[in-house]
Motif scaffolding. Structure first.
Motif, PDB file in Angstrom:
ATOM      1  N   ASN A  30       0.807  -1.211   0.000  1.00 12.19           N
ATOM      2  CA  ASN A  30       0.000   0.000   0.000  1.00 12.19           C
ATOM      3  C   ASN A  30       0.841   1.263   0.000  1.00 12.19           C
ATOM      4  N   LYS A  31       1.961   1.259   0.667  1.00 14.16           N
ATOM      5  CA  LYS A  31       2.724   2.498   0.816  1.00 14.16           C
ATOM      6  C   LYS A  31       4.080   2.470   0.123  1.00 14.16           C
ATOM      7  N   GLN A  32       4.495   1.315  -0.355  1.00 11.91           N
ATOM      8  CA  GLN A  32       5.784   1.294  -1.050  1.00 11.91           C
ATOM      9  C   GLN A  32       5.657   1.865  -2.452  1.00 11.91           C
TER      10      GLN A  32
ATOM     11  N   TRP B  93       2.398   6.056  -2.943  1.00 12.04           N
ATOM     12  CA  TRP B  93       1.085   5.604  -2.494  1.00 12.04           C
ATOM     13  C   TRP B  93       0.070   6.744  -2.436  1.00 12.04           C
ATOM     14  N   THR B  94       0.515   8.017  -2.531  1.00  7.38           N
ATOM     15  CA  THR B  94      -0.387   9.143  -2.292  1.00  7.38           C
ATOM     16  C   THR B  94      -1.359   9.469  -3.421  1.00  7.38           C
ATOM     17  N   PRO B  95      -1.232   9.329  -4.683  1.00  6.56           N
ATOM     18  CA  PRO B  95       0.001   8.949  -5.390  1.00  6.56           C
ATOM     19  C   PRO B  95       0.687  10.133  -6.068  1.00  6.56           C
ATOM     20  N   LEU B  96       1.969  10.143  -5.981  1.00  7.23           N
ATOM     21  CA  LEU B  96       2.806  11.037  -6.765  1.00  7.23           C
ATOM     22  C   LEU B  96       3.456  10.202  -7.862  1.00  7.23           C
ATOM     23  N   THR B  97       3.847  10.839  -8.924  1.00  4.00           N
ATOM     24  CA  THR B  97       4.419  10.096 -10.042  1.00  4.00           C
ATOM     25  C   THR B  97       5.672  10.762 -10.602  1.00  4.00           C
TER      26      THR B  97
ATOM     27  N   SER C  15      11.328  -0.171   1.400  1.00  2.00           N
ATOM     28  CA  SER C  15      11.126   1.130   2.021  1.00  2.00           C
ATOM     29  C   SER C  15       9.878   1.818   1.479  1.00  2.00           C
ATOM     30  N   GLU C  16       9.209   2.576   2.353  1.00  2.00           N
ATOM     31  CA  GLU C  16       8.048   3.353   1.932  1.00  2.00           C
ATOM     32  C   GLU C  16       8.434   4.760   1.465  1.00  2.00           C
ATOM     33  N   ALA C  17       9.694   5.100   1.588  1.00  2.00           N
ATOM     34  CA  ALA C  17      10.116   6.470   1.300  1.00  2.00           C
ATOM     35  C   ALA C  17       9.955   6.814  -0.177  1.00  2.00           C
ATOM     36  N   TRP C  18       9.432   8.004  -0.436  1.00  2.00           N
ATOM     37  CA  TRP C  18       9.335   8.538  -1.795  1.00  2.00           C
ATOM     38  C   TRP C  18      10.476   9.534  -1.959  1.00  2.00           C
ATOM     39  N   LEU C  19      11.419   9.195  -2.788  1.00  2.00           N
ATOM     40  CA  LEU C  19      12.664   9.939  -2.895  1.00  2.00           C
ATOM     41  C   LEU C  19      12.642  10.872  -4.099  1.00  2.00           C
TER      42      LEU C  19
END
Length: 128
Positions: free
Chosen positions: A30-32, A53-57, A100-104
């Motif tokens: 869900n969040k990765q 997951w937010t989603p950003l692209t 990791s769930e981090a959005w880099l």
């Protein structure tokens, strides 16, 4: 055991469309972030698109405006809608995700080394 299974590849004419799917199993994602990469014959694997997951692209410049990535967290599935396909889009398309769930940043997200899990790939061929 984490598994990513891609589907939806095939042969299409220039200008045509395809939608790829990637179903994840073994854990919830869900969040990765999830991503699509591709590898053409004789070339290195390259980043195509990624989604948080937010989603950003993020999109590679070569597909921006033609491809759209989306996800259905309830189904643990990510999609890649490809339109206005060109012969240079011919490649094996791979789905990937990470622990990791981090959005880099774009740079970090577009690196294949950032991902822990990969699917087996699905072939897309675009005829001229």
């Amino acid at each position: 055991q984490v598994q990513l299974v891609e589907s939806g590849g095939g042969l299409v004419q220039t200008g045509g469309s395809l939608t790829l799917s990637c179903a994840a199993s073994g854990r919830t994602f869900n969040k990765q972030p999830m991503a699509w990469f591709r590898q053409a014959p004789g070339k290195e694997r390259e980043f195509v698109a990624a989604i948080s997951w937010t989603p950003l692209t993020y999109y590679a410049d070569s597909v921006k405006g033609r491809f759209a990535i989306s996800r259905d967290n309830a189904k643990n599935t990510v999609y890649l809608r490809m339109a206005s396909l060109k012969p240079e889009d011919t490649a094996i398309y791979y789905c990937a995700t990470k622990k990791s769930e981090a959005w880099l940043t774009y740079y970090s997200t577009s690196r294949s080394g950032a991902y822990d899990y990969w699917g087996q790939g699905t072939q897309v061929a675009v005829s001229s």
